[in-house]
Design an enzyme around this catalytic site. Sequence first.
Site, mmCIF file in Angstrom:
data_model
loop_
_atom_site.group_PDB
_atom_site.id
_atom_site.type_symbol
_atom_site.label_atom_id
_atom_site.label_comp_id
_atom_site.label_asym_id
_atom_site.label_seq_id
_atom_site.Cartn_x
_atom_site.Cartn_y
_atom_site.Cartn_z
ATOM 1 N N THR A 1 0.813 -1.216 0.000
ATOM 2 C CA THR A 1 0.000 0.000 0.000
ATOM 3 C C THR A 1 0.845 1.264 0.000
ATOM 4 O OG1 THR A 1 -1.508 1.293 1.402
ATOM 5 C CG2 THR A 1 -0.082 -0.233 2.533
ATOM 6 N N TYR B 1 -1.497 -0.146 10.225
ATOM 7 C CA TYR B 1 -1.817 -0.779 8.938
ATOM 8 C C TYR B 1 -0.619 -0.683 7.982
ATOM 9 C CZ TYR B 1 -3.565 -1.081 4.171
ATOM 10 O OH TYR B 1 -3.716 -1.387 2.842
HETATM 11 N N1 UFG Z 1 -13.035 11.133 2.130
HETATM 12 C C1 UFG Z 1 -13.986 12.101 2.399
HETATM 13 N N2 UFG Z 1 -15.225 11.681 2.799
HETATM 14 C C2 UFG Z 1 -15.544 10.366 2.949
HETATM 15 C C3 UFG Z 1 -14.556 9.383 2.664
HETATM 16 C C4 UFG Z 1 -13.303 9.811 2.258
HETATM 17 O O1 UFG Z 1 -13.747 13.313 2.286
HETATM 18 O O2 UFG Z 1 -16.678 10.058 3.351
HETATM 19 C C5 UFG Z 1 -11.706 11.581 1.665
HETATM 20 C C6 UFG Z 1 -10.590 11.129 2.578
HETATM 21 O O3 UFG Z 1 -10.388 12.045 3.615
HETATM 22 C C7 UFG Z 1 -9.426 11.047 1.594
HETATM 23 C C8 UFG Z 1 -10.076 10.672 0.260
HETATM 24 O O4 UFG Z 1 -11.459 10.986 0.429
HETATM 25 O O5 UFG Z 1 -8.848 12.305 1.458
HETATM 26 C C9 UFG Z 1 -9.955 9.208 -0.066
HETATM 27 O O6 UFG Z 1 -10.355 8.468 1.074
HETATM 28 P P1 UFG Z 1 -10.520 6.883 1.059
HETATM 29 O O7 UFG Z 1 -11.004 6.497 2.429
HETATM 30 O O8 UFG Z 1 -11.355 6.479 -0.111
HETATM 31 O O9 UFG Z 1 -9.053 6.347 0.794
HETATM 32 P P2 UFG Z 1 -7.694 6.670 1.596
HETATM 33 O O10 UFG Z 1 -6.884 7.548 0.714
HETATM 34 O O11 UFG Z 1 -7.931 7.125 2.960
HETATM 35 O O12 UFG Z 1 -7.102 5.204 1.744
HETATM 36 C C10 UFG Z 1 -6.511 4.504 0.709
HETATM 37 C C11 UFG Z 1 -6.689 3.009 0.944
HETATM 38 C C12 UFG Z 1 -5.978 2.578 2.180
HETATM 39 C C13 UFG Z 1 -4.542 3.024 2.117
HETATM 40 C C14 UFG Z 1 -4.450 4.481 1.826
HETATM 41 C C15 UFG Z 1 -3.028 4.911 1.628
HETATM 42 O O13 UFG Z 1 -8.051 2.706 1.054
HETATM 43 O O14 UFG Z 1 -6.021 1.184 2.283
HETATM 44 O O15 UFG Z 1 -5.155 4.821 0.663
HETATM 45 O O16 UFG Z 1 -2.758 5.939 2.496
HETATM 46 F F1 UFG Z 1 -3.922 2.786 3.293
#
Ligand code: UFG
Length: 325
Positions: free
Chosen positions: A117, A141
Amino acid sequence: MKVLVTGGAGYIGSHMVRTLIDRGHGVVVVDDLSSGHRDAVAAEAAFVEADVADGVRMLALLREHGVEAVLHFAGKIRVDESVVDPATYWRGNVTASLALLGAVLEAKVPSFVFSSTAAVYGDPETVPIPEDHPTRPVNPYGDSKLTVERILSSYGVAHGLRWAALRYFNAAGANAGAGLGERHDPESHLIPIVLDVALGRREKVSIYGTDWPTPDGTCVRDYIHVCDLADAHLAALEHLTKGGESGAFNLGTGRGASVREVVEVVREVTGKAVLAVSAPRRAGDPPELVAGVERAARILGWRAKQSDLRTIVADAWLARARLPG
Ligand code: UFG
């Protein structure tokens, strides 16, 4: 080739299984169904409900099926959960991988591809992030995934295991034509949440932070189509099988999209209203994560082909609308 896919009933694993079968490979899926779905596994694959941590069972399976390569998707994936319950992440990601790898060595399976990741980098100093960027994960994680990468590296040196750690950025999209999609419970990922608002299954999406140091104040991520991810695994497998060098590879597009851009593309693609409201920053979110993609292109000969944000959203929309609400 005969391939064992752990976590083959999960989101990315089930897409991988479909791709492998379509390319004529034999597939054995191992999944404990703790978060995967049995009906997501292609009918052509052999399915075994088992825990990867059961090394004795894994060894028996590898031998029984004459497995030539392992693709290891099974694992725990929630950053927030890892912070409050780290033991589950060390066990589910590290202890289980150790057991599986013990069996892989014993059965003399030559090639191993691991789902890693972008979280291994922590808060990046430079964007796009190259693979040789310092790895300083900021949650258990990411730490657990990096630990498995280190184990792989040492097994490569000691035992000649050929391995690739594929560092996914933001997996998204679906192979809706194959009846596959993203089905996490609870869902925390941005695109499925915004699609649920478009479908009327949620009232609104909260935008976590609108004052980040990014062009529109919302977080920027590198969204990569799950079918492109599957193709990258095939490229890695081929590379290792030919005796290519082991190592870690980013899987992304090299381009970022902000949360607001994602919401806007969902509105355009679906033609539906989407209520988006500003909310406080989510703990642990780096403002910008974009992959450096040159290494995968140069060494694996792979680049994303179907990861234009509109394509990702359109494919995810087709799949999401079919899921029971
Ligand atoms: N976000 C929102 N509202 C929501 C959900 C997400 O604004 O309801 C934002 C988050 O703050 C983030 C972006 O949308 O800025 C993407 O969020 P995700 O939860 O879809 O994905 P992440 O970037 O947090 O996580 C992904 C993978 C993880 C991994 C990570 C690497 O899902 O497994 O990238 O840092 F660890």
